[in-house]
Motif scaffolding. Sequence first.
Motif, PDB file in Angstrom:
ATOM      1  N   PRO A 164       0.844  -1.199   0.000  1.00  0.00           N
ATOM      2  CA  PRO A 164       0.000   0.000   0.000  1.00  0.00           C
ATOM      3  C   PRO A 164       0.880   1.250   0.000  1.00  0.00           C
ATOM      4  CG  PRO A 164      -0.650  -1.537   1.749  1.00  0.00           C
ATOM      5  CD  PRO A 164       0.615  -2.065   1.169  1.00  0.00           C
ATOM      6  N   LEU A 165       0.427   2.253  -0.720  1.00  0.00           N
ATOM      7  CA  LEU A 165       1.162   3.511  -0.790  1.00  0.00           C
ATOM      8  C   LEU A 165       1.293   4.100   0.616  1.00  0.00           C
ATOM      9  CD1 LEU A 165       2.265   5.033  -3.234  1.00  0.00           C
ATOM     10  CD2 LEU A 165       0.238   6.501  -3.120  1.00  0.00           C
ATOM     11  N   ALA A 166       2.521   4.485   0.976  1.00  0.00           N
ATOM     12  CA  ALA A 166       2.729   5.041   2.313  1.00  0.00           C
ATOM     13  C   ALA A 166       3.709   6.198   2.224  1.00  0.00           C
ATOM     14  CB  ALA A 166       3.275   3.961   3.245  1.00  0.00           C
ATOM     15  N   ALA A 167       3.588   7.112   3.154  1.00  0.00           N
ATOM     16  CA  ALA A 167       4.470   8.281   3.146  1.00  0.00           C
ATOM     17  C   ALA A 167       5.899   7.898   3.503  1.00  0.00           C
ATOM     18  CB  ALA A 167       3.942   9.339   4.105  1.00  0.00           C
ATOM     19  N   GLU A 168       6.069   6.907   4.368  1.00  0.00           N
ATOM     20  CA  GLU A 168       7.416   6.516   4.767  1.00  0.00           C
ATOM     21  C   GLU A 168       7.762   5.156   4.190  1.00  0.00           C
ATOM     22  OE1 GLU A 168       7.333   6.515   9.156  1.00  0.00           O
ATOM     23  OE2 GLU A 168       5.531   7.677   8.712  1.00  0.00           O
ATOM     24  N   ALA A 169       8.981   5.059   3.676  1.00  0.00           N
ATOM     25  CA  ALA A 169       9.440   3.816   3.063  1.00  0.00           C
ATOM     26  C   ALA A 169       9.431   2.660   4.058  1.00  0.00           C
ATOM     27  CB  ALA A 169      10.843   4.018   2.495  1.00  0.00           C
ATOM     28  N   GLU A 170       9.746   2.947   5.315  1.00  0.00           N
ATOM     29  CA  GLU A 170       9.818   1.869   6.312  1.00  0.00           C
ATOM     30  C   GLU A 170       8.485   1.121   6.464  1.00  0.00           C
ATOM     31  OE1 GLU A 170      11.903   0.147   8.170  1.00  0.00           O
ATOM     32  OE2 GLU A 170      13.661   1.171   7.359  1.00  0.00           O
ATOM     33  N   LYS A 171       7.384   1.805   6.106  1.00  0.00           N
ATOM     34  CA  LYS A 171       6.065   1.159   6.204  1.00  0.00           C
ATOM     35  C   LYS A 171       5.964  -0.038   5.262  1.00  0.00           C
ATOM     36  CE  LYS A 171       3.440   3.682   9.049  1.00  0.00           C
ATOM     37  NZ  LYS A 171       3.521   5.133   9.023  1.00  0.00           N
ATOM     38  N   SER A 172       6.795  -0.054   4.210  1.00  0.00           N
ATOM     39  CA  SER A 172       6.760  -1.171   3.266  1.00  0.00           C
ATOM     40  C   SER A 172       7.456  -2.417   3.805  1.00  0.00           C
ATOM     41  CB  SER A 172       7.451  -0.777   1.952  1.00  0.00           C
ATOM     42  OG  SER A 172       6.811   0.329   1.360  1.00  0.00           O
ATOM     43  N   ARG A 173       8.342  -2.234   4.784  1.00  0.00           N
ATOM     44  CA  ARG A 173       9.194  -3.351   5.209  1.00  0.00           C
ATOM     45  C   ARG A 173       8.408  -4.597   5.619  1.00  0.00           C
ATOM     46  NH1 ARG A 173      14.595  -3.563   6.464  1.00  0.00           N
ATOM     47  NH2 ARG A 173      14.804  -1.324   6.758  1.00  0.00           N
ATOM     48  N   PRO A 174       7.368  -4.452   6.464  1.00  0.00           N
ATOM     49  CA  PRO A 174       6.638  -5.674   6.848  1.00  0.00           C
ATOM     50  C   PRO A 174       5.988  -6.390   5.662  1.00  0.00           C
ATOM     51  CG  PRO A 174       5.701  -3.702   7.922  1.00  0.00           C
ATOM     52  CD  PRO A 174       6.913  -3.263   7.192  1.00  0.00           C
ATOM     53  N   HIS A 175       5.585  -5.638   4.634  1.00  0.00           N
ATOM     54  CA  HIS A 175       4.992  -6.275   3.452  1.00  0.00           C
ATOM     55  C   HIS A 175       6.050  -7.044   2.668  1.00  0.00           C
ATOM     56  CE1 HIS A 175       1.290  -4.132   4.231  1.00  0.00           C
ATOM     57  NE2 HIS A 175       1.984  -3.017   4.353  1.00  0.00           N
ATOM     58  N   PHE A 176       7.238  -6.468   2.572  1.00  0.00           N
ATOM     59  CA  PHE A 176       8.325  -7.164   1.878  1.00  0.00           C
ATOM     60  C   PHE A 176       8.713  -8.429   2.644  1.00  0.00           C
ATOM     61  CE2 PHE A 176       9.789  -2.721   0.305  1.00  0.00           C
ATOM     62  CZ  PHE A 176       8.865  -2.759  -0.718  1.00  0.00           C
ATOM     63  N   ALA A 177       8.807  -8.298   3.958  1.00  0.00           N
ATOM     64  CA  ALA A 177       9.160  -9.469   4.775  1.00  0.00           C
ATOM     65  C   ALA A 177       8.083 -10.541   4.635  1.00  0.00           C
ATOM     66  CB  ALA A 177       9.329  -9.059   6.234  1.00  0.00           C
ATOM     67  N   ALA A 178       6.807 -10.109   4.579  1.00  0.00           N
ATOM     68  CA  ALA A 178       5.703 -11.076   4.452  1.00  0.00           C
ATOM     69  C   ALA A 178       5.777 -11.808   3.116  1.00  0.00           C
ATOM     70  CB  ALA A 178       4.357 -10.358   4.598  1.00  0.00           C
ATOM     71  N   LEU A 179       6.149 -11.103   2.057  1.00  0.00           N
ATOM     72  CA  LEU A 179       6.250 -11.770   0.747  1.00  0.00           C
ATOM     73  C   LEU A 179       7.379 -12.804   0.772  1.00  0.00           C
ATOM     74  CD1 LEU A 179       4.829 -11.561  -2.088  1.00  0.00           C
ATOM     75  CD2 LEU A 179       6.937 -10.470  -2.867  1.00  0.00           C
ATOM     76  N   ARG A 180       8.517 -12.430   1.392  1.00  0.00           N
ATOM     77  CA  ARG A 180       9.641 -13.373   1.470  1.00  0.00           C
ATOM     78  C   ARG A 180       9.243 -14.607   2.286  1.00  0.00           C
ATOM     79  NH1 ARG A 180      13.221 -10.728   4.724  1.00  0.00           N
ATOM     80  NH2 ARG A 180      12.291 -11.901   6.428  1.00  0.00           N
ATOM     81  N   GLU A 181       8.541 -14.397   3.391  1.00  0.00           N
ATOM     82  CA  GLU A 181       8.131 -15.531   4.225  1.00  0.00           C
ATOM     83  C   GLU A 181       7.138 -16.420   3.493  1.00  0.00           C
ATOM     84  OE1 GLU A 181       6.903 -13.602   7.853  1.00  0.00           O
ATOM     85  OE2 GLU A 181       8.966 -12.892   8.164  1.00  0.00           O
ATOM     86  N   LEU A 182       6.206 -15.790   2.770  1.00  0.00           N
ATOM     87  CA  LEU A 182       5.247 -16.578   1.985  1.00  0.00           C
ATOM     88  C   LEU A 182       5.988 -17.405   0.935  1.00  0.00           C
ATOM     89  CD1 LEU A 182       2.319 -17.293   1.199  1.00  0.00           C
ATOM     90  CD2 LEU A 182       2.358 -15.315  -0.348  1.00  0.00           C
ATOM     91  N   ARG A 183       6.960 -16.790   0.272  1.00  0.00           N
ATOM     92  CA  ARG A 183       7.751 -17.523  -0.724  1.00  0.00           C
ATOM     93  C   ARG A 183       8.433 -18.747  -0.079  1.00  0.00           C
ATOM     94  NH1 ARG A 183      12.895 -16.302  -2.863  1.00  0.00           N
ATOM     95  NH2 ARG A 183      13.475 -15.859  -0.722  1.00  0.00           N
ATOM     96  N   ASP A 184       9.053 -18.521   1.092  1.00  0.00           N
ATOM     97  CA  ASP A 184       9.745 -19.625   1.769  1.00  0.00           C
ATOM     98  C   ASP A 184       8.765 -20.747   2.105  1.00  0.00           C
ATOM     99  OD1 ASP A 184      11.970 -18.035   1.581  1.00  0.00           O
ATOM    100  OD2 ASP A 184      12.030 -17.489   3.712  1.00  0.00           O
ATOM    101  N   GLN A 185       7.575 -20.371   2.579  1.00  0.00           N
ATOM    102  CA  GLN A 185       6.566 -21.388   2.928  1.00  0.00           C
ATOM    103  C   GLN A 185       6.111 -22.152   1.697  1.00  0.00           C
ATOM    104  OE1 GLN A 185       3.461 -19.113   4.792  1.00  0.00           O
ATOM    105  NE2 GLN A 185       4.776 -18.504   6.518  1.00  0.00           N
ATOM    106  N   LEU A 186       5.854 -21.444   0.596  1.00  0.00           N
ATOM    107  CA  LEU A 186       5.373 -22.115  -0.618  1.00  0.00           C
ATOM    108  C   LEU A 186       6.442 -23.067  -1.153  1.00  0.00           C
ATOM    109  CD1 LEU A 186       3.626 -19.114  -2.443  1.00  0.00           C
ATOM    110  CD2 LEU A 186       2.501 -20.998  -1.236  1.00  0.00           C
TER     111      LEU A 186
END
Length: 227
Positions: A164-186
């Motif tokens: 989701p669009l956010a004013a601060e870049a750090e807000k993206s970090r949990p989404h990136f981490a979630a995608l990596r974790e989902l990839r590892d699980q799949l």
Amino acid sequence: MNHIHENLSEIRQRMDSAASRSGRKAGAAELIVVSKTFPADQVQAAFDWGQLLFGESRVQEMVEKIPQLPARLRWHLIGHLQKNKIRKVLPLVEMVQSVDSAELAQDMERIAGELGLRRQILLQVNVGLDAAKFGFTPESVRRAMEQILAQPRIELAGLMTIPPLAAEAEKSRPHFAALRELRDQLETEFGAALPVLSMGMSGDYEIAIEEGATLVRVGSAVFGKRG
Ligand SMILES: *Cc1c(COP(=O)(O)O)cnc(C)c1O
């Protein structure tokens, strides 16, 4: 168009720093320059400075731009693909990053067969559960995996996300981490190799690389603001 050269050099340096900060090798992530809305002569300028890989999000614009540029350029589609455009797109791109439904993957498999092509895809996952965006939910990816892995002409290479669009870049970090974790699980659940993680744009590509991105999609930081 010297700014394009300077911007590209700076981005490549920042990408290498982000990789080494997080214990990854320089070059661990590849830059895809997003050229949507920018004319062919600016894409040519980026190519002249050594950039080969480009992304477009609208099919019509891509279809018009590609013939104006050297054939050596490599293209990814990164925007929503309508079923009636599959036949037009597959011959032009090496990868569709924005596969957002099992039905689309099925239609792509059939048409790739008719055209005698093989193509790589990423599944676009909505890890932020942003209703405004196209994409699988983590649960619907799981349901689609068996079908997609069984499709010989459409090679599943990994996952893509747009947080989701956010004013601060750090807000993206949990989404990136979630995608990596989902990839590892799949990978574990389906015994599949999913090496590609496409995440990070102009405002947050360094954070995406810290979180494991192998492809970052950067447009305005290269060319300037879109009009
Ligand atoms: C436009 C776009 C980008 C690049 O956005 P910038 O903020 O200009 O870097 C990346 N990914 C997707 C899917 C896009 O549509």
